[in-house]
Scaffold this motif. Structure first.
Motif, PDB file in Angstrom:
ATOM      1  N   LEU A 272       3.429 -35.664  36.460  1.00  0.00           N
ATOM      2  CA  LEU A 272       3.416 -34.754  35.318  1.00  0.00           C
ATOM      3  C   LEU A 272       2.174 -34.976  34.455  1.00  0.00           C
ATOM      4  O   LEU A 272       1.516 -34.021  34.018  1.00  0.00           O
ATOM      5  CB  LEU A 272       4.666 -34.970  34.461  1.00  0.00           C
ATOM      6  CG  LEU A 272       5.983 -34.345  34.901  1.00  0.00           C
ATOM      7  CD1 LEU A 272       7.083 -34.718  33.913  1.00  0.00           C
ATOM      8  CD2 LEU A 272       5.872 -32.833  35.021  1.00  0.00           C
ATOM      9  N   ARG A 273       1.864 -36.241  34.214  1.00  0.00           N
ATOM     10  CA  ARG A 273       0.686 -36.579  33.411  1.00  0.00           C
ATOM     11  C   ARG A 273      -0.578 -36.038  34.047  1.00  0.00           C
ATOM     12  O   ARG A 273      -1.431 -35.439  33.378  1.00  0.00           O
ATOM     13  CB  ARG A 273       0.578 -38.096  33.263  1.00  0.00           C
ATOM     14  CG  ARG A 273      -0.675 -38.589  32.552  1.00  0.00           C
ATOM     15  CD  ARG A 273      -1.010 -40.014  32.947  1.00  0.00           C
ATOM     16  NE  ARG A 273      -1.356 -40.116  34.362  1.00  0.00           N
ATOM     17  CZ  ARG A 273      -1.432 -41.270  35.024  1.00  0.00           C
ATOM     18  NH1 ARG A 273      -1.136 -42.408  34.406  1.00  0.00           N
ATOM     19  NH2 ARG A 273      -1.779 -41.294  36.299  1.00  0.00           N
ATOM     20  N   ASP A 274      -0.729 -36.235  35.357  1.00  0.00           N
ATOM     21  CA  ASP A 274      -1.937 -35.776  36.041  1.00  0.00           C
ATOM     22  C   ASP A 274      -2.050 -34.255  35.994  1.00  0.00           C
ATOM     23  O   ASP A 274      -3.142 -33.698  35.836  1.00  0.00           O
ATOM     24  CB  ASP A 274      -1.946 -36.262  37.489  1.00  0.00           C
ATOM     25  CG  ASP A 274      -2.106 -37.772  37.589  1.00  0.00           C
ATOM     26  OD1 ASP A 274      -2.504 -38.396  36.584  1.00  0.00           O
ATOM     27  OD2 ASP A 274      -1.816 -38.334  38.666  1.00  0.00           O
ATOM     28  N   ARG A 275      -0.914 -33.561  36.098  1.00  0.00           N
ATOM     29  CA  ARG A 275      -0.949 -32.103  36.010  1.00  0.00           C
ATOM     30  C   ARG A 275      -1.305 -31.667  34.599  1.00  0.00           C
ATOM     31  O   ARG A 275      -2.052 -30.695  34.394  1.00  0.00           O
ATOM     32  CB  ARG A 275       0.413 -31.517  36.421  1.00  0.00           C
ATOM     33  CG  ARG A 275       0.373 -29.999  36.634  1.00  0.00           C
ATOM     34  CD  ARG A 275       1.617 -29.512  37.361  1.00  0.00           C
ATOM     35  NE  ARG A 275       2.756 -29.376  36.473  1.00  0.00           N
ATOM     36  CZ  ARG A 275       2.945 -28.318  35.666  1.00  0.00           C
ATOM     37  NH1 ARG A 275       2.068 -27.330  35.628  1.00  0.00           N
ATOM     38  NH2 ARG A 275       4.018 -28.263  34.915  1.00  0.00           N
ATOM     39  N   LEU A 276      -0.791 -32.384  33.612  1.00  0.00           N
ATOM     40  CA  LEU A 276      -1.141 -32.095  32.227  1.00  0.00           C
ATOM     41  C   LEU A 276      -2.640 -32.288  31.993  1.00  0.00           C
ATOM     42  O   LEU A 276      -3.302 -31.443  31.377  1.00  0.00           O
ATOM     43  CB  LEU A 276      -0.320 -32.993  31.304  1.00  0.00           C
ATOM     44  CG  LEU A 276      -0.404 -32.750  29.794  1.00  0.00           C
ATOM     45  CD1 LEU A 276       0.857 -33.258  29.103  1.00  0.00           C
ATOM     46  CD2 LEU A 276      -1.617 -33.437  29.164  1.00  0.00           C
ATOM     47  N   ILE A 277      -3.169 -33.401  32.496  1.00  0.00           N
ATOM     48  CA  ILE A 277      -4.601 -33.690  32.307  1.00  0.00           C
ATOM     49  C   ILE A 277      -5.464 -32.604  32.937  1.00  0.00           C
ATOM     50  O   ILE A 277      -6.400 -32.081  32.301  1.00  0.00           O
ATOM     51  CB  ILE A 277      -4.940 -35.074  32.901  1.00  0.00           C
ATOM     52  CG1 ILE A 277      -4.339 -36.179  32.028  1.00  0.00           C
ATOM     53  CG2 ILE A 277      -6.459 -35.259  33.020  1.00  0.00           C
ATOM     54  CD1 ILE A 277      -4.427 -37.567  32.634  1.00  0.00           C
ATOM     55  N   GLU A 278      -5.168 -32.232  34.162  1.00  0.00           N
ATOM     56  CA  GLU A 278      -5.966 -31.207  34.832  1.00  0.00           C
ATOM     57  C   GLU A 278      -5.811 -29.862  34.123  1.00  0.00           C
ATOM     58  O   GLU A 278      -6.780 -29.087  34.002  1.00  0.00           O
ATOM     59  CB  GLU A 278      -5.550 -31.089  36.300  1.00  0.00           C
ATOM     60  CG  GLU A 278      -5.922 -32.310  37.127  1.00  0.00           C
ATOM     61  CD  GLU A 278      -7.384 -32.705  36.975  1.00  0.00           C
ATOM     62  OE1 GLU A 278      -8.257 -31.809  37.133  1.00  0.00           O
ATOM     63  OE2 GLU A 278      -7.661 -33.888  36.670  1.00  0.00           O
ATOM     64  N   GLY A 279      -4.604 -29.584  33.651  1.00  0.00           N
ATOM     65  CA  GLY A 279      -4.384 -28.332  32.937  1.00  0.00           C
ATOM     66  C   GLY A 279      -5.145 -28.259  31.629  1.00  0.00           C
ATOM     67  O   GLY A 279      -5.702 -27.206  31.276  1.00  0.00           O
ATOM     68  N   VAL A 280      -5.167 -29.364  30.883  1.00  0.00           N
ATOM     69  CA  VAL A 280      -5.916 -29.396  29.624  1.00  0.00           C
ATOM     70  C   VAL A 280      -7.406 -29.225  29.898  1.00  0.00           C
ATOM     71  O   VAL A 280      -8.101 -28.473  29.192  1.00  0.00           O
ATOM     72  CB  VAL A 280      -5.648 -30.709  28.864  1.00  0.00           C
ATOM     73  CG1 VAL A 280      -6.612 -30.864  27.689  1.00  0.00           C
ATOM     74  CG2 VAL A 280      -4.206 -30.754  28.372  1.00  0.00           C
ATOM     75  N   ARG A 281      -7.902 -29.877  30.917  1.00  0.00           N
ATOM     76  CA  ARG A 281      -9.323 -29.754  31.253  1.00  0.00           C
ATOM     77  C   ARG A 281      -9.686 -28.321  31.629  1.00  0.00           C
ATOM     78  O   ARG A 281     -10.773 -27.826  31.308  1.00  0.00           O
ATOM     79  CB  ARG A 281      -9.666 -30.706  32.402  1.00  0.00           C
ATOM     80  CG  ARG A 281      -9.795 -32.157  31.971  1.00  0.00           C
ATOM     81  CD  ARG A 281      -9.912 -33.069  33.169  1.00  0.00           C
ATOM     82  NE  ARG A 281     -10.379 -34.409  32.796  1.00  0.00           N
ATOM     83  CZ  ARG A 281     -10.295 -35.467  33.588  1.00  0.00           C
ATOM     84  NH1 ARG A 281      -9.741 -35.362  34.791  1.00  0.00           N
ATOM     85  NH2 ARG A 281     -10.740 -36.644  33.170  1.00  0.00           N
ATOM     86  N   VAL A 284      -9.231 -26.180  28.199  1.00  0.00           N
ATOM     87  CA  VAL A 284     -10.233 -26.521  27.182  1.00  0.00           C
ATOM     88  C   VAL A 284     -11.271 -27.435  27.829  1.00  0.00           C
ATOM     89  O   VAL A 284     -11.158 -28.671  27.756  1.00  0.00           O
ATOM     90  CB  VAL A 284      -9.588 -27.212  25.964  1.00  0.00           C
ATOM     91  CG1 VAL A 284     -10.638 -27.485  24.889  1.00  0.00           C
ATOM     92  CG2 VAL A 284      -8.447 -26.390  25.404  1.00  0.00           C
ATOM     93  N   PRO A 285     -12.287 -26.869  28.495  1.00  0.00           N
ATOM     94  CA  PRO A 285     -13.261 -27.699  29.220  1.00  0.00           C
ATOM     95  C   PRO A 285     -13.977 -28.715  28.332  1.00  0.00           C
ATOM     96  O   PRO A 285     -14.452 -29.742  28.830  1.00  0.00           O
ATOM     97  CB  PRO A 285     -14.250 -26.660  29.777  1.00  0.00           C
ATOM     98  CG  PRO A 285     -13.452 -25.396  29.867  1.00  0.00           C
ATOM     99  CD  PRO A 285     -12.529 -25.431  28.697  1.00  0.00           C
ATOM    100  N   GLU A 286     -14.050 -28.440  27.026  1.00  0.00           N
ATOM    101  CA  GLU A 286     -14.740 -29.374  26.122  1.00  0.00           C
ATOM    102  C   GLU A 286     -13.935 -30.653  25.870  1.00  0.00           C
ATOM    103  O   GLU A 286     -14.486 -31.653  25.403  1.00  0.00           O
ATOM    104  CB  GLU A 286     -15.004 -28.707  24.768  1.00  0.00           C
ATOM    105  CG  GLU A 286     -15.740 -27.381  24.849  1.00  0.00           C
ATOM    106  CD  GLU A 286     -14.785 -26.198  24.812  1.00  0.00           C
ATOM    107  OE1 GLU A 286     -15.028 -25.267  24.023  1.00  0.00           O
ATOM    108  OE2 GLU A 286     -13.787 -26.223  25.570  1.00  0.00           O
ATOM    109  N   ALA A 287     -12.638 -30.620  26.118  1.00  0.00           N
ATOM    110  CA  ALA A 287     -11.791 -31.779  25.844  1.00  0.00           C
ATOM    111  C   ALA A 287     -12.179 -32.955  26.732  1.00  0.00           C
ATOM    112  O   ALA A 287     -12.494 -32.780  27.912  1.00  0.00           O
ATOM    113  CB  ALA A 287     -10.328 -31.423  26.069  1.00  0.00           C
ATOM    114  N   VAL A 288     -12.142 -34.160  26.165  1.00  0.00           N
ATOM    115  CA  VAL A 288     -12.535 -35.374  26.897  1.00  0.00           C
ATOM    116  C   VAL A 288     -11.349 -36.331  26.958  1.00  0.00           C
ATOM    117  O   VAL A 288     -10.795 -36.706  25.917  1.00  0.00           O
ATOM    118  CB  VAL A 288     -13.736 -36.067  26.224  1.00  0.00           C
ATOM    119  CG1 VAL A 288     -14.115 -37.332  26.991  1.00  0.00           C
ATOM    120  CG2 VAL A 288     -14.920 -35.113  26.124  1.00  0.00           C
ATOM    121  N   LEU A 289     -10.960 -36.703  28.168  1.00  0.00           N
ATOM    122  CA  LEU A 289      -9.887 -37.677  28.350  1.00  0.00           C
ATOM    123  C   LEU A 289     -10.379 -39.059  27.939  1.00  0.00           C
ATOM    124  O   LEU A 289     -11.459 -39.486  28.349  1.00  0.00           O
ATOM    125  CB  LEU A 289      -9.440 -37.702  29.811  1.00  0.00           C
ATOM    126  CG  LEU A 289      -8.290 -38.661  30.158  1.00  0.00           C
ATOM    127  CD1 LEU A 289      -6.987 -38.164  29.545  1.00  0.00           C
ATOM    128  CD2 LEU A 289      -8.152 -38.809  31.668  1.00  0.00           C
TER     129      LEU A 289
END
Length: 408
Positions: A272-281, A284-289
């Motif tokens: 779920l976390r990995d899907r959330l991370i890829e979805g946020v990226r 919002v491409p500017e977002a930085v993990l």
């Protein structure tokens, strides 16, 4: 119902914990009393102690019940410092990572101000992971003057997992005891108190599906600790006070439930976390993990910085859209401040002000991730429009700006 993505702050009560809590609340008995009701309450406490010990890789006698993680951290850090200094007045140095939770950070700073502690802050890298070379250098510098080292198991903001076993190995070689705040790690990743060789470790009930107001300090049987409070001599005479039988039983029930299915739940939540991370990226491409990647971070943690916006504005806008998250930053007297964790990782203040933490837990589903990804683009656009106006504002002002932007 709102979508809850703040499990690192607290997580919903597990069914097993609720059952244990209500069962014990319906009964009477002080576990220190000698009559039948007291002995029954004592059995419930000792059964819980054994269950928690098994879940955390400890001996039952090493489990000291507290009111939560904050008390456990205070007891460990102050108690170790005072006991070690009493044995040898030269032991005034404390080695502490720069990214600790405030329960440790503020305790160490209090000892520095009031008890003559010489604090040595251990740096972290850009991912928030402890610099072991810096630890080695501090340990090599007059180890006889060191009272203790304290390094958290996993960071509560960015989720980075620390090399606790290496910290213990290096510190013990220099004769230095180690405490670890494992509040975020316990119930999320395998935690083995005995296996790491830690001298003290803090855990908390409400982070794993137990109730608020109960926790434990795991303390090695040979470790000397000066009590912070005094009274009836409960818990090895280390933590006096009448034990909360109901909360302790519920804490243990939650610990058994979460550790019994840890591998499967960890894999599910990580996905779920990995899907959330890829979805946020993607949204919002500017977002930085921020934080360590992959298996180096807690399964449920996704921490981003969003450029050009104030974190509180984004939080309120997401809240208005039905998604609950966290900025992960400290807040004093109602004034937003950049996270000390992000600053320690090398971020500048403007970048750190855009932090947003999304954390998943046992109640999280794919639908929660979908809801965030649907709400985020518009919320971010509006937060960017509001800009960094919150720099000089209170949280209330930031909330007003966010609400005005959302409706305007």
């Amino acid at each position: 119902m709102p979508v809850y993505l703040d499990h690192a702050a607290t997580t919903p009560l597990a069914a097993e914990a609720l059952a244990a809590l209500t069962r014990e609340l319906s009964r009477t008995g002080n576990p220190s009393s000698l009559h039948g009701s007291g002995r029954r309450a004592r059995r419930a406490v000792e059964d819980a102690r054994e269950a928690l010990a098994a879940a955390a890789g400890a001996h039952p006698s090493e489990v000291i019940f507290t009111s939560g993680g904050t008390e456990a951290d205070n007891l460990a850090v102050k108690g170790l410092y005072w006991a070690r200094r009493a044995e040898d007045p030269r032991r005034t140095r404390i080695l502490c990572s720069t990214v600790e939770h405030h329960a440790v950070l503020d305790t160490v700073e209090w000892l520095e101000r009031h008890e003559g502690a010489d604090v040595r802050w251990l740096p972290v890298d850009a991912e928030g992971v402890l610099d072991l070379a810096a630890l080695e250098a501090e340990l090599a510098e007059d180890p006889a003057s060191i009272a203790l080292a304290t390094v958290m198991w996993a960071n509560n903001e960015v989720g980075s997992i620390q090399p606790v076993a290496d910290v213990v190995r290096l510190a013990h070689a220099a004769g230095v005891p180690v405490h670890s705040d494992a509040v975020q790690a316990f119930g999320s990743v395998p935690v083995d108190f005995r296996g790491t060789g830690l001298d003290a470790m803090s855990i908390s009930g409400h982070k794993i599906g137990g109730p608020v107001g109960v926790g434990a300090l795991l303390l090695g049987r040979a470790v000397k600790l000066t009590p912070v409070q005094h009274g009836g001599g409960q818990e090895r005479d280390v933590r006096s006070g009448t034990l909360d039988t109901a909360s302790i039983a519920a804490f243990a029930a939650a610990a058994e439930a979460v550790t019994g299915k840890l591998a499967g739940e960890s894999a599910r939540i990580s996905a779920l976390r990995d899907r959330l991370i890829e979805g946020v990226r993607a949204a919002v491409p500017e977002a930085v993990l921020r934080g360590a990647p992959g298996a180096g971070r807690l399964p449920g943690n996704a921490h981003f910085t969003f450029p050009g916006c104030e974190a509180d504005s984004l939080l309120f806008l997401l809240d208005l859209a039905g998604v609950e998250s966290s900025t992960g930053s400290a807040c004093t007297a109602g004034v937003p401040r950049p996270s000390h964790v992000l600053l320690a990782m090398g971020l500048d203040e403007d970048t750190a002000r855009g932090a947003q933490r999304f954390t998943l837990g046992h109640a999280s589903t794919d639908a929660d991730v979908d809801a965030l990804l649907a709400a985020l683009p518009a919320a971010y656009a509006r937060a960017r429009q509001a800009g960094m106006a919150g720099h000089e504002s209170s949280i209330q002002t930031a909330g007003t700006v966010a609400r005005h932007t959302a409706t305007g």
